[in-house]
Write an enzyme that holds these catalytic residues in place. Structure first.
Site, PDB file in Angstrom:
ATOM      1  N   ASP A   1      -3.733  58.992 -76.010  1.00  0.00           N
ATOM      2  CA  ASP A   1      -3.542  60.298 -76.639  1.00  0.00           C
ATOM      3  C   ASP A   1      -2.585  61.153 -75.818  1.00  0.00           C
ATOM      4  O   ASP A   1      -2.790  61.360 -74.621  1.00  0.00           O
ATOM      5  CB  ASP A   1      -4.878  61.030 -76.771  1.00  0.00           C
ATOM      6  CG  ASP A   1      -5.866  60.275 -77.636  1.00  0.00           C
ATOM      7  OD1 ASP A   1      -5.749  60.358 -78.864  1.00  0.00           O
ATOM      8  OD2 ASP A   1      -6.735  59.585 -77.075  1.00  0.00           O
TER       9      ASP A   1
ATOM     10  N   ASP B   1      -1.593  55.564 -70.939  1.00  0.00           N
ATOM     11  CA  ASP B   1      -2.594  56.405 -71.577  1.00  0.00           C
ATOM     12  C   ASP B   1      -2.301  56.352 -73.073  1.00  0.00           C
ATOM     13  O   ASP B   1      -1.226  55.913 -73.491  1.00  0.00           O
ATOM     14  CB  ASP B   1      -2.488  57.830 -71.024  1.00  0.00           C
ATOM     15  CG  ASP B   1      -3.418  58.795 -71.708  1.00  0.00           C
ATOM     16  OD1 ASP B   1      -4.630  58.503 -71.795  1.00  0.00           O
ATOM     17  OD2 ASP B   1      -2.930  59.849 -72.179  1.00  0.00           O
TER      18      ASP B   1
END
Length: 231
Positions: free
Chosen positions: A14, A12
């Site tokens: 953020d 991922d």
């Protein structure tokens, strides 16, 4: 030769690789101001992130009474226009992230990004950080007809990177990431320093790391307990 690390690691973005909360907070507050709503503090915003820009707007609006489609339609462009221009004003990789990426690449591990951030903004952030060329694939929340927690988003990222499910480990920071990985049958490491709205140990990942210094040892341990025959 038996590999000690997985063939592919998907991240991922953020809250996992990058602390983007300052710039996301600034963009959200520009959007809220555009529709006459009060600003939100950075600590609160950290727990609103994970489902993409539209949901972030909806959650921001919900803090002051919610908003209908007309309000969202006015707020979302304000968010996106500001964020495009300020995608990395204050966003920084988490401590140790770049060293871990370098070590994985040196070991021959393929790296990829699976994020609910719009793909153009994901690419812009990657470029602003000087990370172009690090990732074999980068699929955003609008790259497909579905997004995390739908496992198809993660599975498509693995495929785009040239990987296989049996030889991949995912690294994320929220319940959305864990749900996507579980549904895709991919082991998942939780970044305990990220944007989760509950204690990281309660998200149900296979492991939690509190610093990127722990990533490679954790990947090695997990790789030794899952899909060993694939290697």
């Amino acid at each position: 030769m038996v590999r000690s690390l997985p063939e592919t690691v998907v991240f991922d973005l953020d809250g996992t690789l990058v602390d983007s909360s300052p710039d996301l907070t600034a963009a959200l507050n520009v959007a809220l101001d555009a529709v006459g709503r009060p600003a939100v503090d950075p600590v609160t915003v950290r727990h609103l992130v994970g489902h993409g820009a539209r949901v972030l707007i909806e959650r921001g609006l919900a803090l002051s009474g919610g908003g209908d489609e007309d309000v969202i339609a006015r707020a979302l462009p304000a968010f996106l226009d500001y964020y495009r221009a300020h995608v990395a004003d204050s966003s920084q990789p988490y401590p140790g992230a770049e060293a871990a990426l370098d070590a994985l690449a040196a070991a021959g591990t393929t790296l990829a990004i699976c994020t609910n951030k719009p793909v153009a903004l994901s690419r812009a952030l990657i470029a602003a950080l000087g990370w172009n060329g690090r990732f074999a694939a980068n699929l955003g929340g609008d790259s497909l007809a579905v997004r995390k927690p739908d496992p198809a988003h993660l599975l498509a990222t693995i495929a785009a990177a040239g990987g296989t499910v049996a030889r991949t480990i995912y690294v994320g920071d929220t319940a959305v990431d864990v749900a996507a990985a579980r549904a895709a049958r991919v082991p998942v490491i939780v970044a305990g320093f990220g944007f989760a709205d509950k204690p990281p140990a309660q998200l149900g990942g296979d492991a939690v790391i509190d610093h990127f210094d722990a990533l490679i040892p954790t990947l090695t341990r997990l790789k030794g307990t899952v899909s060993h025959d694939a290697y």
